[in-house]
Motif scaffolding. Structure first.
Motif, short mmCIF file in Angstrom:
data_model
loop_
_atom_site.label_atom_id
_atom_site.label_comp_id
_atom_site.label_asym_id
_atom_site.label_seq_id
_atom_site.Cartn_x
_atom_site.Cartn_y
_atom_site.Cartn_z
N LEU A 93 10.56 22.31 -38.19
CA LEU A 93 10.38 23.50 -39.25
C LEU A 93 9.06 22.94 -39.96
CD1 LEU A 93 13.48 25.14 -41.09
CD2 LEU A 93 12.02 26.05 -38.39
N GLU A 94 9.66 22.14 -40.08
CA GLU A 94 7.74 21.54 -41.22
C GLU A 94 6.63 21.75 -39.88
OE1 GLU A 94 8.48 17.68 -42.36
OE2 GLU A 94 9.79 18.78 -44.05
N ARG A 95 7.26 21.53 -38.50
CA ARG A 95 5.29 21.42 -37.77
C ARG A 95 4.97 22.99 -37.70
NH1 ARG A 95 4.44 17.49 -33.64
NH2 ARG A 95 4.59 19.22 -31.96
N ALA A 96 6.45 23.95 -37.52
CA ALA A 96 6.11 25.16 -37.18
C ALA A 96 5.37 26.14 -38.29
CB ALA A 96 7.40 25.80 -37.19
N ASP A 97 5.81 25.35 -39.27
CA ASP A 97 5.43 25.87 -40.49
C ASP A 97 3.52 25.48 -40.78
OD1 ASP A 97 7.94 26.74 -41.14
OD2 ASP A 97 8.12 25.43 -43.32
N LEU A 98 3.36 24.66 -40.25
CA LEU A 98 1.91 24.18 -39.94
C LEU A 98 1.32 25.21 -39.69
CD1 LEU A 98 1.76 20.36 -40.64
CD2 LEU A 98 1.08 22.16 -42.36
N ARG A 99 1.84 25.08 -38.05
CA ARG A 99 0.67 25.73 -37.35
C ARG A 99 0.86 26.96 -37.19
NH1 ARG A 99 4.61 24.00 -32.24
NH2 ARG A 99 3.52 21.82 -32.81
N GLY A 100 2.26 27.59 -37.98
CA GLY A 100 2.38 29.21 -38.25
C GLY A 100 3.34 30.11 -37.19
N ALA A 101 3.38 29.39 -36.35
CA ALA A 101 4.34 29.34 -35.08
C ALA A 101 4.87 28.27 -34.73
CB ALA A 101 3.03 29.88 -34.47
N PRO A 102 5.88 29.37 -33.18
CA PRO A 102 6.68 28.15 -32.98
C PRO A 102 6.53 26.53 -32.07
CG PRO A 102 7.33 30.33 -32.41
CD PRO A 102 5.82 30.59 -33.02
N GLY A 103 5.31 26.43 -31.58
CA GLY A 103 4.67 25.81 -30.38
C GLY A 103 5.21 25.88 -29.08
N PRO A 104 4.82 25.32 -28.04
CA PRO A 104 4.66 25.42 -26.71
C PRO A 104 5.84 25.05 -26.47
CG PRO A 104 3.04 24.42 -27.30
CD PRO A 104 3.24 24.44 -28.65
N LEU A 105 6.89 24.24 -26.94
CA LEU A 105 8.17 24.20 -26.37
C LEU A 105 9.13 25.33 -26.25
CD1 LEU A 105 9.80 21.37 -24.96
CD2 LEU A 105 10.05 20.91 -26.88
N VAL A 106 9.01 25.60 -27.46
CA VAL A 106 10.09 26.35 -27.48
C VAL A 106 9.53 27.75 -27.33
CG1 VAL A 106 10.92 28.23 -29.67
CG2 VAL A 106 11.11 26.12 -30.10
N GLN A 107 8.20 28.46 -27.30
CA GLN A 107 7.76 29.53 -26.61
C GLN A 107 8.15 29.48 -24.85
OE1 GLN A 107 6.37 32.32 -27.60
NE2 GLN A 107 5.78 32.37 -29.61
N ALA A 108 7.56 27.91 -24.52
CA ALA A 108 8.23 27.82 -23.18
C ALA A 108 9.82 28.29 -22.95
CB ALA A 108 7.91 26.81 -22.72
N LEU A 109 10.90 28.13 -23.78
CA LEU A 109 12.12 28.51 -23.52
C LEU A 109 12.45 29.48 -23.60
CD1 LEU A 109 14.01 24.97 -26.00
CD2 LEU A 109 14.17 25.74 -23.37
N LEU A 110 11.84 29.88 -24.32
CA LEU A 110 11.60 32.02 -24.81
C LEU A 110 11.41 32.57 -23.48
CD1 LEU A 110 11.13 31.88 -28.41
CD2 LEU A 110 13.82 31.86 -26.95
N ALA A 158 16.40 25.89 -32.43
CA ALA A 158 15.36 27.13 -31.10
C ALA A 158 15.18 28.30 -31.93
CB ALA A 158 15.31 26.50 -30.46
N GLY A 159 16.48 28.84 -32.43
CA GLY A 159 15.91 30.36 -32.72
C GLY A 159 15.15 30.57 -34.28
N VAL A 160 15.91 29.46 -35.01
CA VAL A 160 15.39 29.23 -36.73
C VAL A 160 13.88 29.10 -36.55
CG1 VAL A 160 15.14 28.09 -38.56
CG2 VAL A 160 18.21 28.73 -37.19
N ILE A 161 13.34 28.52 -35.59
CA ILE A 161 12.10 28.23 -35.34
C ILE A 161 10.97 29.31 -34.84
CG2 ILE A 161 10.33 26.93 -34.33
CD1 ILE A 161 12.49 24.41 -33.78
N ALA A 162 11.79 29.48 -33.77
CA ALA A 162 11.51 31.17 -33.00
C ALA A 162 10.85 32.16 -34.09
CB ALA A 162 11.80 31.62 -32.15
N LEU A 163 11.92 32.56 -35.07
CA LEU A 163 11.99 33.47 -35.63
C LEU A 163 11.72 33.71 -37.84
CD1 LEU A 163 15.66 35.13 -35.35
CD2 LEU A 163 13.29 36.13 -34.96
N ARG A 164 11.42 32.14 -37.79
CA ARG A 164 10.59 32.00 -39.26
C ARG A 164 9.51 32.26 -39.88
NH1 ARG A 164 12.64 28.10 -43.36
NH2 ARG A 164 10.21 27.27 -44.50
#
Length: 197
Positions: A93-110, A158-164
């Motif tokens: 979550l800290e990584r996702a918060d820093l970039r302001g987005a889920p990131g390519p791994l979570v995006q790929a899953l979704l 993954a859902g928390v990362i995507a929706l946060r």
């Protein structure tokens, strides 16, 4: 014999730098917007290079996407132990918060779009690096069907990362990464405990 010098070595360094810049730009843009919404021109502009260089260095947009997902996976491998769900969740979550987005791994899953091989690769990475260690921990705790339970917990993460970062769930956005990690850890412990009783 000395190392080669002159123009060819400079071009090699420039090529390496351009390739790295394209990959970093792709990771950022794919991680924020997903595969379909990002163009080669977008990537080139972000990297300060011509988007057509993607073909030279990666072969195609899909291959660049796979490389972005693979690079993200390598960083996940260097993260806290996934079986420690609280620490791993806080890290993710800290990584996702820093970039302001889920990131390519979570995006790929979704992703439901044009890069199914990236989606499959991301799922394999998640299974190997997150689900399997968590399932082993749950099995040690005596949980029933630890693999299924681990998949549910990792899917929740993954859902928390995507929706946060979406703004759709205001309370989720205000919780600290550690608090969310503690909640998922509590769920993991509850799953293990319910079969022991």
């Amino acid at each position: 014999m000395g190392a080669p010098s002159g123009p060819s070595r400079g071009r090699k360094r420039d090529a390496d730098a351009t390739r790295a810049a394209l990959l970093e730009a792709a990771r950022e843009l794919f991680g924020r917007h997903g595969y379909e919404a990002v163009t080669l021109r977008d990537i080139g502009e972000r990297a300060g290079a011509d988007g057509s260089l993607v073909a030279r260095y990666f072969g195609s947009k899909a291959a660049l996407y796979r490389s972005a997902v693979a690079e993200e996976s390598r960083e996940v491998a260097a993260s806290p132990e996934p079986a420690d769900l609280a620490s791993f969740t806080a890290y993710a979550l800290e990584r996702a918060d820093l970039r302001g987005a889920p990131g390519p791994l979570v995006q790929a899953l979704l992703s439901q779009g044009h890069a199914p091989e990236a989606r499959v690769s991301a799922a394999e990475e998640m299974r190997a690096r997150l689900v399997a260690p968590l399932a082993a921990r749950l099995a040690e705790q005596g949980a029933e069907d630890p693999e299924a339970r681990a998949e549910v917990l990792v899917s929740c993460l993954a859902g928390v990362i995507a929706l946060r970062s979406s703004g759709l769930f205001p309370h989720l956005a205000t919780l600290s990464p550690e608090a969310v990690g503690a909640m998922l850890e509590s769920a993991a412990l509850a799953q293990g405990a319910e079969t022991v009783e």
